[in-house]
Design a protein around this motif. Structure first.
Motif, PDB file in Angstrom:
ATOM      1  N   MET A 165     -10.937  -7.056  -5.342  1.00 39.85           N
ATOM      2  CA  MET A 165     -10.416  -7.121  -3.976  1.00 39.85           C
ATOM      3  C   MET A 165     -11.187  -8.150  -3.157  1.00 39.85           C
ATOM      4  SD  MET A 165      -9.694  -3.062  -3.299  1.00 39.85           S
ATOM      5  CE  MET A 165      -9.967  -3.177  -1.557  1.00 39.85           C
ATOM      6  N   LYS A 166     -12.469  -8.291  -3.421  1.00 42.36           N
ATOM      7  CA  LYS A 166     -13.291  -9.253  -2.689  1.00 42.36           C
ATOM      8  C   LYS A 166     -12.858 -10.686  -2.982  1.00 42.36           C
ATOM      9  CE  LYS A 166     -17.231  -6.166  -2.933  1.00 42.36           C
ATOM     10  NZ  LYS A 166     -18.450  -5.896  -3.684  1.00 42.36           N
ATOM     11  N   CYS A 205       0.848  -1.196   0.000  1.00 42.48           N
ATOM     12  CA  CYS A 205       0.000   0.000   0.000  1.00 42.48           C
ATOM     13  C   CYS A 205       0.879   1.240   0.000  1.00 42.48           C
ATOM     14  CB  CYS A 205      -0.911  -0.009   1.218  1.00 42.48           C
ATOM     15  SG  CYS A 205      -1.902  -1.502   1.360  1.00 42.48           S
ATOM     16  N   LEU A 251     -12.285   1.554 -11.082  1.00 48.07           N
ATOM     17  CA  LEU A 251     -12.343   1.492  -9.623  1.00 48.07           C
ATOM     18  C   LEU A 251     -13.333   0.414  -9.186  1.00 48.07           C
ATOM     19  CD1 LEU A 251     -11.507   2.589  -6.869  1.00 48.07           C
ATOM     20  CD2 LEU A 251     -13.312   4.292  -7.084  1.00 48.07           C
ATOM     21  N   GLY A 252     -14.493   0.381  -9.832  1.00 52.21           N
ATOM     22  CA  GLY A 252     -15.486  -0.650  -9.533  1.00 52.21           C
ATOM     23  C   GLY A 252     -14.947  -2.043  -9.763  1.00 52.21           C
ATOM     24  N   TRP A 264      -5.714 -10.267   0.504  1.00 56.42           N
ATOM     25  CA  TRP A 264      -6.169  -8.915   0.828  1.00 56.42           C
ATOM     26  C   TRP A 264      -7.086  -8.955   2.021  1.00 56.42           C
ATOM     27  CZ3 TRP A 264      -5.108  -4.200  -1.405  1.00 56.42           C
ATOM     28  CH2 TRP A 264      -5.863  -3.138  -0.926  1.00 56.42           C
ATOM     29  N   ALA A 288      -8.505   7.139  -7.013  1.00 51.41           N
ATOM     30  CA  ALA A 288      -9.854   6.879  -7.535  1.00 51.41           C
ATOM     31  C   ALA A 288     -10.075   7.640  -8.845  1.00 51.41           C
ATOM     32  CB  ALA A 288     -10.903   7.274  -6.503  1.00 51.41           C
ATOM     33  N   SER A 307      -6.780   1.457   1.946  1.00 53.82           N
ATOM     34  CA  SER A 307      -8.154   1.932   1.823  1.00 53.82           C
ATOM     35  C   SER A 307      -8.645   1.764   0.405  1.00 53.82           C
ATOM     36  CB  SER A 307      -8.239   3.394   2.253  1.00 53.82           C
ATOM     37  OG  SER A 307      -7.344   4.182   1.480  1.00 53.82           O
ATOM     38  N   LEU A 308      -7.757   1.656  -0.538  1.00 50.64           N
ATOM     39  CA  LEU A 308      -8.132   1.511  -1.944  1.00 50.64           C
ATOM     40  C   LEU A 308      -7.346   0.405  -2.561  1.00 50.64           C
ATOM     41  CD1 LEU A 308      -9.795   2.831  -4.258  1.00 50.64           C
ATOM     42  CD2 LEU A 308      -7.752   4.126  -4.787  1.00 50.64           C
ATOM     43  N   LEU A 349     -12.349  -2.824  -6.968  1.00 49.30           N
ATOM     44  CA  LEU A 349     -12.993  -3.100  -5.676  1.00 49.30           C
ATOM     45  C   LEU A 349     -13.649  -4.471  -5.689  1.00 49.30           C
ATOM     46  CD1 LEU A 349     -14.501   0.424  -4.903  1.00 49.30           C
ATOM     47  CD2 LEU A 349     -12.500  -0.649  -3.848  1.00 49.30           C
ATOM     48  N   ASN A 350     -14.215  -4.855  -6.816  1.00 46.76           N
ATOM     49  CA  ASN A 350     -14.797  -6.185  -6.968  1.00 46.76           C
ATOM     50  C   ASN A 350     -13.717  -7.259  -6.873  1.00 46.76           C
ATOM     51  OD1 ASN A 350     -17.422  -6.962  -7.044  1.00 46.76           O
ATOM     52  ND2 ASN A 350     -17.497  -7.234  -9.251  1.00 46.76           N
TER      53      ASN A 350
END
Length: 104
Positions: free
Chosen positions: A80-81, A13, A73-74, A87, A65, A103-104, A77-78
């Protein structure tokens, strides 16, 4: 669990080691050293000492962002799951490292 797989990759990070996040140069230096310690352990390097590693570090003023854009970004973030076990990167440090909780 004795047979835990070692992650093949990890995340650093970069935002978390910028001086804007710390009240002193000492705190920023310690956060950067924590990242080097983390990477040393993850990669199996013999030493994490690198006194001049951040001498030419330039801190970005960009908003990640905005740079990524809403669509990317979407997607990120997806993704990352789906990075369970990577993560946030906890396996090397145990309970985690504050500098690695992006955070991102």
């Amino acid at each position: 669990g004795g047979n835990k797989k070692k992650a093949l990759s990890t995340i650093v990070c970069a935002d978390k080691i910028m001086s804007k996040n710390y009240e002193s140069d000492y705190e920023a230096t310690m956060a950067r050293q924590h990242i080097l310690d983390y990477l040393t352990k993850f990669l199996g390097w013999p030493s994490s000492r690198c006194p001049e590693c951040y001498n030419t570090w330039k801190e970005s003023k960009k908003d990640p962002a905005k740079v990524l854009g809403e669509k990317n970004l979407g997607l990120m973030l997806n993704d990352m799951k789906e990075l369970e076990g990577m993560w946030p990167p906890l396996d090397v440090i145990g309970s985690g490292l504050p500098e690695q909780q992006c955070s991102l």
